[in-house]
Design an enzyme around this catalytic site. Structure first.
Site, PDB file in Angstrom:
ATOM      1  N   GLY A 208       0.837  -1.206   0.000  1.00 18.75           N
ATOM      2  CA  GLY A 208       0.000   0.000   0.000  1.00 18.75           C
ATOM      3  C   GLY A 208       0.860   1.239   0.000  1.00 18.75           C
ATOM      4  O   GLY A 208       2.059   1.175  -0.259  1.00 18.75           O
ATOM      5  N   ASN A 209       0.272   2.380   0.267  1.00 23.13           N
ATOM      6  CA  ASN A 209       1.053   3.611   0.414  1.00 23.13           C
ATOM      7  C   ASN A 209       0.356   4.527   1.413  1.00 23.13           C
ATOM      8  O   ASN A 209      -0.698   4.186   1.943  1.00 23.13           O
ATOM      9  CB  ASN A 209       1.282   4.287  -0.946  1.00 23.13           C
ATOM     10  N   ARG A 210       0.954   5.681   1.668  1.00 19.08           N
ATOM     11  CA  ARG A 210       0.488   6.510   2.782  1.00 19.08           C
ATOM     12  C   ARG A 210      -0.662   7.454   2.445  1.00 19.08           C
ATOM     13  O   ARG A 210      -1.031   8.293   3.261  1.00 19.08           O
ATOM     14  CB  ARG A 210       1.651   7.353   3.309  1.00 19.08           C
ATOM     15  N   SER A 211      -1.187   7.370   1.250  1.00 19.93           N
ATOM     16  CA  SER A 211      -2.273   8.290   0.882  1.00 19.93           C
ATOM     17  C   SER A 211      -3.477   8.076   1.799  1.00 19.93           C
ATOM     18  O   SER A 211      -3.870   6.943   2.084  1.00 19.93           O
ATOM     19  CB  SER A 211      -2.671   8.040  -0.573  1.00 19.93           C
ATOM     20  N   ALA A 275      -3.304   7.848  -5.293  1.00 21.08           N
ATOM     21  CA  ALA A 275      -1.925   7.365  -5.339  1.00 21.08           C
ATOM     22  C   ALA A 275      -2.000   5.913  -5.805  1.00 21.08           C
ATOM     23  O   ALA A 275      -2.105   4.987  -4.996  1.00 21.08           O
ATOM     24  CB  ALA A 275      -1.281   7.480  -3.969  1.00 21.08           C
TER      25      ALA A 275
END
Ligand code: C5P
Length: 397
Positions: A208-211, A275
């Site tokens: 995943g990512n931090r968005s 993102a």
């Protein structure tokens, strides 16, 4: 800027800054607005209704039971108004308005109104600093109200601090922008993507990512508030759907690509804040991966670039395309490259340390004409700047 023939109700609260309401009325009239005034009882103690009645050539309403109104004053005023500006907006007015109270003509008109509302707060810095005041403001903003000021400076008490009402010209500017944005996206359909995409590795793990999705949700909220039909395609986030927004939840980049392709035909503009993961696992394990040796390699394959796909496929500049860029170095250069590579109209670029989480952001808008660095502002305010550009592009095509 002009407010030609727009019907504006000025509500005057009870603070020393009420004297500036006189100049505000004049300033609005200089911009060709038609102005009427209502005052709280306290407001009328600070500045005489006669002055404002003289300036507007209309009786000033201070009383819900005003016999000059054959109907009910608050119903008539709210139906007449195309925008309402409360100046000064005291801590007391903000508190009462935020709870939907209607115990005087100003509050009743606000509650009865369906038009854009601008508050110009003014109060002692200690009142401004209170948690209660900020909770009230957050509630009002949540209901769609806009604020201008207060500013720091000398106060009537002789002290310095935060709590001075903005100057009339600045309030008039804010009102002009607010009126220009009201309903300006009516009849348009805007597709917004938001949040991260999540790429599963096995039944319990993912990349995943931090968005957080906040920027995209802000764009969707403002576009809907400005009259657009909004479809919001959201990756996994924990945010509430803004009013009048159609939301479609997705998980992976491939799912997002499918949903975007289903909705893009009807879209006048696409704002890709999501993102999107650039890679996904070549194979998603059906069972939980077991701990094995010292190292583990996961084979990744590239995801389609949704935005670049839209850019390559579009004809005659339709739909308008806005991309986002989060960079860790040379933000503007990265954004300019994306503008060209993805064949889009506008890139909103910011530094990775700024972009994720939080309610504020500092960014650069990059288009073919050049770069526009924006001051630090809330994500809602940034959304309005982006949507101004989208509106202008839509009207120019
Ligand atoms: O190339 P980069 O990922 O930095 O570009 C960011 C922009 O492209 C964002 O607007 C994002 O939503 C979009 N994007 C996309 N599909 C991808 C990757 C990014 O639409 N696979």
């Amino acid at each position: 800027m002009s407010l030609s023939e727009r019907k504006i109700v000025v509500g005057v609260g009870g603070g020393i800054a009420a004297f500036k309401a006189v100049e505000l009325v004049r300033e609005l009239q200089r911009r060709n607005a038609i102005v009427r005034v209502m005052m709280t009882e306290a407001g009328a103690r600070f500045v005489g209704p006669v002055t404002l009645a003289g300036l507007t050539a209309h009786p000033v309403v201070t009383d819900l039971w005003d016999p000059q109104y054959p109907g009910e004053a608050h119903v008539e005023l709210s139906a007449w108004a195309e925008a309402i500006v409360i100046a000064p907006a005291t801590a007391n007015i903000l508190a009462r308005a935020s709870f939907g109270m209607a115990d005087d003509v100003v509050l009743a008109t606000l509650l009865c109104s369906d038009c854009p509302v601008l508050f110009a707060p003014a109060m002692h810095p200690r009142m401004w600093s209170r948690k209660a005041t900020h909770e009230n403001i957050t509630r009002l903003k949540g209901n769609g109200a806009t604020f201008v000021g207060p500013v720091r400076g000398p106060l009537a008490s002789g002290e310095e601090g935060m709590g001075r009402m903005s100057e009339p010209a600045e309030i008039a500017d804010a009102l002009t922008t607010l009126v220009a944005r009201s309903g300006d996206l009516k009849g348009r359909t805007i597709l917004v993507t938001a949040g991260p995409t999540v790429e599963d590795l096995d039944p319990v793990r993912f990349i995943g990512n931090r968005s957080t999705g906040r920027m995209g949700f802000a764009v969707a909220a403002r576009a809907a508030a400005r009259g657009a039909k909004v479809v919001l395609v959201a990756g996994p986030v924990t945010l509430e759907t803004p009013p009048r927004v159609t939301r479609v939840d997705v998980r992976s980049a491939l799912e997002m690509a499918t949903v975007v392709s289903e909705h893009v035909r009807k879209a006048d503009a696409v704002v890709m804040t999501a993102a999107v993961a650039d890679y996904r696992a070549a194979r998603v394990a059906t069972e939980k991966l077991k701990k094995g040796g010292e190292r583990l390699s996961i084979d990744l394959v590239q995801n389609p670039d949704i935005l670049a796909g839209l850019g390559a496929a579009r004809e005659n500049g339709k739909p308008v395309l806005v991309g986002f860029a989060v960079e860790t170095q040379d933000v503007a250069a990265g954004a300019r490259k994306k503008l060209v590579d993805k064949k889009v109209d506008l890139i909103f670029a910011n530094h990775a340390t700024d972009g994720f989480g939080g309610d504020e952001n500092e960014a650069i808008l990059v288009d073919a004409a050049g770069d526009q660095p924006l001051p630090r502002m809330t994500k809602l305010a940034l959304s309005d700047v982006i949507l101004d550009r989208v509106r202008d592009l839509l009207t120019s095509r």
